[in-house]
Enzyme design. Sequence first.
Site, mmCIF file in Angstrom:
data_model
loop_
_atom_site.group_PDB
_atom_site.id
_atom_site.type_symbol
_atom_site.label_atom_id
_atom_site.label_comp_id
_atom_site.label_asym_id
_atom_site.label_seq_id
_atom_site.Cartn_x
_atom_site.Cartn_y
_atom_site.Cartn_z
ATOM 1 N N GLY A 108 7.886 -6.942 -9.164
ATOM 2 C CA GLY A 108 8.894 -6.402 -8.258
ATOM 3 C C GLY A 108 9.843 -5.384 -8.859
ATOM 4 O O GLY A 108 10.972 -5.254 -8.388
ATOM 5 N N ASN A 137 9.516 -2.198 -8.510
ATOM 6 C CA ASN A 137 9.723 -1.204 -7.444
ATOM 7 C C ASN A 137 10.676 -1.741 -6.378
ATOM 8 O O ASN A 137 11.494 -0.997 -5.849
ATOM 9 C CB ASN A 137 8.388 -0.788 -6.824
ATOM 10 C CG ASN A 137 7.689 0.258 -7.660
ATOM 11 O OD1 ASN A 137 8.133 1.400 -7.715
ATOM 12 N ND2 ASN A 137 6.637 -0.142 -8.360
ATOM 13 N N ASN A 144 3.264 3.116 0.988
ATOM 14 C CA ASN A 144 2.783 2.442 -0.218
ATOM 15 C C ASN A 144 3.059 3.321 -1.428
ATOM 16 O O ASN A 144 3.012 4.543 -1.330
ATOM 17 C CB ASN A 144 1.267 2.214 -0.096
ATOM 18 C CG ASN A 144 0.667 1.571 -1.333
ATOM 19 O OD1 ASN A 144 1.164 0.558 -1.838
ATOM 20 N ND2 ASN A 144 -0.409 2.148 -1.846
ATOM 21 N N HIS A 146 1.572 4.192 -5.145
ATOM 22 C CA HIS A 146 0.343 4.030 -5.935
ATOM 23 C C HIS A 146 0.531 4.730 -7.286
ATOM 24 O O HIS A 146 1.021 5.864 -7.332
ATOM 25 C CB HIS A 146 -0.855 4.630 -5.190
ATOM 26 C CG HIS A 146 -2.124 4.444 -5.939
ATOM 27 N ND1 HIS A 146 -2.800 3.240 -5.968
ATOM 28 C CD2 HIS A 146 -2.816 5.295 -6.736
ATOM 29 C CE1 HIS A 146 -3.861 3.366 -6.746
ATOM 30 N NE2 HIS A 146 -3.900 4.601 -7.227
ATOM 31 N N ASP A 202 -5.461 3.755 0.185
ATOM 32 C CA ASP A 202 -4.822 4.902 -0.488
ATOM 33 C C ASP A 202 -5.181 6.241 0.166
ATOM 34 O O ASP A 202 -5.085 7.296 -0.465
ATOM 35 C CB ASP A 202 -5.174 4.938 -1.993
ATOM 36 C CG ASP A 202 -4.698 3.694 -2.718
ATOM 37 O OD1 ASP A 202 -3.609 3.198 -2.400
ATOM 38 O OD2 ASP A 202 -5.423 3.204 -3.600
ATOM 39 N N GLU A 227 7.485 6.312 -10.247
ATOM 40 C CA GLU A 227 7.522 5.374 -9.112
ATOM 41 C C GLU A 227 8.934 5.005 -8.687
ATOM 42 O O GLU A 227 9.263 5.024 -7.498
ATOM 43 C CB GLU A 227 6.769 4.085 -9.471
ATOM 44 C CG GLU A 227 5.288 4.283 -9.679
ATOM 45 C CD GLU A 227 4.555 2.968 -9.888
ATOM 46 O OE1 GLU A 227 4.728 2.030 -9.102
ATOM 47 O OE2 GLU A 227 3.798 2.870 -10.875
#
Length: 204
Positions: free
Chosen positions: A14, A16, A110, A112, A153, A183
């Site tokens: 976690g 992010n 999302n 990636h 993706d 990110e």
Amino acid sequence: MLKARIAVLVSGGGTNLQALIDAQNSGIIKHGEISVVISNNADAFALTRAYNSGIPREVVPKAKFNSQQKFEKELIELIEKYNIDLIVLAGFMCILSKDFTSRFPKRIINVHPSLIPAFCGKGFYGLKVHEAALKYGVKVTGATVHFVNEIPDGGEIILQKPVNICRSDTPESLQQRVMRIAEWKILPKAVEMVSFDIVKGKSI
Ligand code: GAR
């Protein structure tokens, strides 16, 4: 102020999610609020991060459901219960079916850990992405935030950020640098951009 209600879906550490919480606290995310954190894994440290920030938590253990449909039904019930406008996959290691993604067009994003279309799609997740980048020998990688559709993706790209690869990199060192440089920066930024659009649409 009207805010987009956000569900963050997680599976592991976690970091992010933490970047999103920090961005909310520092005002980088102004038009959205994290209303619930949902994990498919009861042991995810991300759940502790949510708890520490006073954010409601829910666990939907995929293994408990013997079908993808039942798993997704449970997720949808939570999305409705919390009146969610935007779903953020932040290290969520489950693929979602077309049945699920088509319910929320441009409302699922999302992060990636590569520059899509390189090193993405089925089987490319977490450390595996960085192992593949090093094995191929690319000199630049990075991260991508994109909308989620039925192609893993494969949805429209929102933001990308490149990261240089060093000769001494291991998958772990590269993963850390991609998170720190790319990110944790572009995910909050993209969440604010999409939240802003949702709020603008809501207030018309
Ligand atoms: C992150 O690097 C994220 O981009 C990746 O997993 C990690 C989760 O870390 N996601 C994927 O590979 C999805 N295809 P976190 O739990 O610390 O945020």
